[in-house]
Design a protein around this motif. Structure first.
Motif, mmCIF file in Angstrom:
data_model
loop_
_atom_site.group_PDB
_atom_site.id
_atom_site.type_symbol
_atom_site.label_atom_id
_atom_site.label_comp_id
_atom_site.label_asym_id
_atom_site.label_seq_id
_atom_site.Cartn_x
_atom_site.Cartn_y
_atom_site.Cartn_z
ATOM 1 N N ALA A 267 16.160 -8.723 30.926
ATOM 2 C CA ALA A 267 16.883 -8.041 32.004
ATOM 3 C C ALA A 267 15.945 -7.157 32.820
ATOM 4 O O ALA A 267 16.052 -7.075 34.052
ATOM 5 C CB ALA A 267 18.036 -7.215 31.410
ATOM 6 N N VAL A 268 15.025 -6.467 32.105
ATOM 7 C CA VAL A 268 14.063 -5.619 32.816
ATOM 8 C C VAL A 268 13.203 -6.450 33.756
ATOM 9 O O VAL A 268 12.980 -6.112 34.931
ATOM 10 C CB VAL A 268 13.199 -4.843 31.806
ATOM 11 N N LEU A 269 12.699 -7.605 33.235
ATOM 12 C CA LEU A 269 11.864 -8.468 34.072
ATOM 13 C C LEU A 269 12.658 -9.054 35.231
ATOM 14 O O LEU A 269 12.162 -9.143 36.357
ATOM 15 C CB LEU A 269 11.254 -9.579 33.213
ATOM 16 N N ASP A 270 13.906 -9.487 34.958
ATOM 17 C CA ASP A 270 14.739 -10.019 36.041
ATOM 18 C C ASP A 270 14.990 -8.965 37.109
ATOM 19 O O ASP A 270 14.951 -9.240 38.317
ATOM 20 C CB ASP A 270 16.070 -10.535 35.479
ATOM 21 N N ARG A 271 15.280 -7.724 36.630
ATOM 22 C CA ARG A 271 15.505 -6.651 37.597
ATOM 23 C C ARG A 271 14.239 -6.358 38.396
ATOM 24 O O ARG A 271 14.275 -6.102 39.601
ATOM 25 C CB ARG A 271 15.985 -5.401 36.865
ATOM 26 N N ALA A 272 13.090 -6.406 37.698
ATOM 27 C CA ALA A 272 11.822 -6.185 38.403
ATOM 28 C C ALA A 272 11.569 -7.278 39.431
ATOM 29 O O ALA A 272 11.135 -7.006 40.565
ATOM 30 C CB ALA A 272 10.668 -6.115 37.403
ATOM 31 N N VAL A 273 11.886 -8.545 39.033
ATOM 32 C CA VAL A 273 11.705 -9.651 39.977
ATOM 33 C C VAL A 273 12.647 -9.496 41.168
ATOM 34 O O VAL A 273 12.272 -9.719 42.329
ATOM 35 C CB VAL A 273 11.929 -10.992 39.260
ATOM 36 N N ALA A 274 13.906 -9.102 40.891
ATOM 37 C CA ALA A 274 14.867 -8.918 41.983
ATOM 38 C C ALA A 274 14.418 -7.796 42.916
ATOM 39 O O ALA A 274 14.490 -7.915 44.155
ATOM 40 C CB ALA A 274 16.255 -8.629 41.400
ATOM 41 N N GLU A 275 13.968 -6.695 42.298
ATOM 42 C CA GLU A 275 13.494 -5.593 43.135
ATOM 43 C C GLU A 275 12.273 -6.005 43.958
ATOM 44 O O GLU A 275 12.139 -5.655 45.135
ATOM 45 C CB GLU A 275 13.172 -4.384 42.258
ATOM 46 N N GLU A 276 11.367 -6.765 43.316
ATOM 47 C CA GLU A 276 10.193 -7.237 44.052
ATOM 48 C C GLU A 276 10.605 -8.176 45.186
ATOM 49 O O GLU A 276 10.058 -8.103 46.299
ATOM 50 C CB GLU A 276 9.242 -7.953 43.094
ATOM 51 N N ARG A 277 11.611 -9.055 44.892
ATOM 52 C CA ARG A 277 12.091 -9.955 45.928
ATOM 53 C C ARG A 277 12.723 -9.164 47.072
ATOM 54 O O ARG A 277 12.478 -9.444 48.256
ATOM 55 C CB ARG A 277 13.111 -10.944 45.334
ATOM 56 N N ASP A 278 13.559 -8.173 46.724
ATOM 57 C CA ASP A 278 14.171 -7.343 47.763
ATOM 58 C C ASP A 278 13.112 -6.596 48.573
ATOM 59 O O ASP A 278 13.208 -6.475 49.807
ATOM 60 C CB ASP A 278 15.151 -6.351 47.132
ATOM 61 N N GLN A 279 12.087 -6.108 47.857
ATOM 62 C CA GLN A 279 11.030 -5.402 48.561
ATOM 63 C C GLN A 279 10.276 -6.331 49.506
ATOM 64 O O GLN A 279 9.970 -5.962 50.655
ATOM 65 C CB GLN A 279 10.054 -4.777 47.551
ATOM 66 N N VAL A 280 9.966 -7.554 49.014
ATOM 67 C CA VAL A 280 9.281 -8.527 49.869
ATOM 68 C C VAL A 280 10.145 -8.882 51.072
ATOM 69 O O VAL A 280 9.665 -8.973 52.216
ATOM 70 C CB VAL A 280 8.911 -9.788 49.055
ATOM 71 N N ARG A 281 11.461 -9.084 50.834
ATOM 72 C CA ARG A 281 12.355 -9.390 51.950
ATOM 73 C C ARG A 281 12.430 -8.233 52.941
ATOM 74 O O ARG A 281 12.414 -8.441 54.157
ATOM 75 C CB ARG A 281 13.746 -9.727 51.416
#
Length: 340
Positions: free
Chosen positions: A198-212
């Motif tokens: 969950a931590v990694l998924d959240r980190a990936v989602a946050e990174e994706r949101d940041q990239v977007r």
């Protein structure tokens, strides 16, 4: 996100703001600066440092390892300006334009001469005689145009009790030191804590949101730059078109002026040619009249000469006739005389 295990940090890759490279070390202090340097001198041992200009030091200064912090000497302030680390001192006009009457700044004062931090000398004025304090002290600008300052009077009286905080109280430790043991990190929490997936998924989602978000910001900046470039190009096109119209109008005005000048020159040439033709005709008429008058005079002279010749011929005939008659008379008289 990185606060789920305080003692063990976060799984998110944190890179320094400088692009993954460690920050560059601060520049070394200038060894030629008049305030000294904190570099170790090989002559004084590994723990010695130079905080004052070269000169004799006491035994205490040689043993403490920290050196002595001496300000620059104020001797010769009237003949030379303080060093400015290779920067030339500004001109008095520039300093006068930057000063304001009534402002307070620092200067190196020695009697009636003061030198500002920029190296520009100014004149110090007092209400009476100089107070005898030399060195760096605050001064008030009196007249910027004449570069005159007034040193701020120094207060030498002891402040009354309670007017200020004592040095001991000012530098005392307000928080008592804790005698408890230092805080140490706990053991690794085996089987505890949040789910790493969950931590990694959240980190990936946050990174994706940041990239977007960064992509959206970049797109917005690109759109703004594109609009600015379009406006700039439109302004340039309008300016070029306006300049082209101005050049066309200037060319048309030049053409009209050239045509007017050509028409004026043609009219002047025609007038001059007509005047020359009239003058030539007048001269020809005068010449014809002159030759006609001469021809008339010649005809009259010829007529006179013809009359004279006719009269001369008649006179000759008469003379010949008279001579013949006289000859006949003479012959007759001769015969008569001979016959007698």
């Amino acid at each position: 996100m990185g606060a789920f295990v305080d003692e063990w940090g976060s799984f998110v890759d944190e890179t320094p703001s400088s692009g993954g490279h460690p920050p560059s070390p601060p520049p070394q202090p200038d060894t030629d600066d008049e305030w000294g340097t904190f570099e170790h001198e090989p002559g004084n041992g590994p723990s010695s440092s130079r905080l004052s200009p070269p000169g004799p030091t006491s035994a205490t200064d040689a043993d403490d390892g920290w050196g002595v912090f001496d300000p620059p000497s104020t001797e010769g302030i009237s003949s030379q300006s303080p060093p400015s680390a290779g920067v030339p001192a500004p001109s008095p006009e520039v300093v006068a334009s930057l000063l304001t009457a009534g402002e307070t700044l620092w200067a190196q004062v020695d009697g009636f001469v003061a030198v500002l931090g920029s190296g520009c000398p100014v004149t110090a004025v007092y209400d009476g005689e100089p107070d005898g304090f030399s060195g760096w002290r605050p001064v008030t600008v009196v007249d910027p145009a004449r570069l005159t300052v007034r040193p701020v009077p120094l207060s030498l009286a002891e402040p009354p009790a309670g007017a200020a905080t004592s040095v001991a109280e000012l530098y005392s430790d307000t928080e008592p030191r804790s005698a408890a043991e230092p805080r140490r990190a706990a053991r690794f929490p085996v089987g505890q804590g949040p789910d790493l997936d969950a931590v990694l998924d959240r980190a990936v989602a946050e990174e994706r949101d940041q990239v977007r978000a960064e992509a959206a910001d970049a797109a917005q900046r690109a759109a703004v730059q594109l609009n600015a470039k379009k406006r700039e190009l439109a302004e340039r096109a309008e300016l070029a078109e306006r300049q082209a119209r101005m050049r066309e109008e200037q060319a048309q005005a030049e053409e009209r002026r050239t045509r007017q000048e050509a028409a004026q020159q043609i009219a002047a040439a025609r007038a001059e040619s007509q005047q020359q033709i009239a003058e030539a005709r007048e001269k020809a008429a005068q010449a014809v009249q002159h030759w006609q008058f001469q021809a008339q005079q010649a005809e009259a002279e010829r007529t006179r000469l013809a009359g004279d010749l006719d009269r001369a011929n008649r006179a000759g005939v008469q003379r010949l006739t008279l001579v013949g008659v006289l000859a006949v008379i003479a012959v007759v008289l001769t015969f008569v005389i001979k016959g007698a």
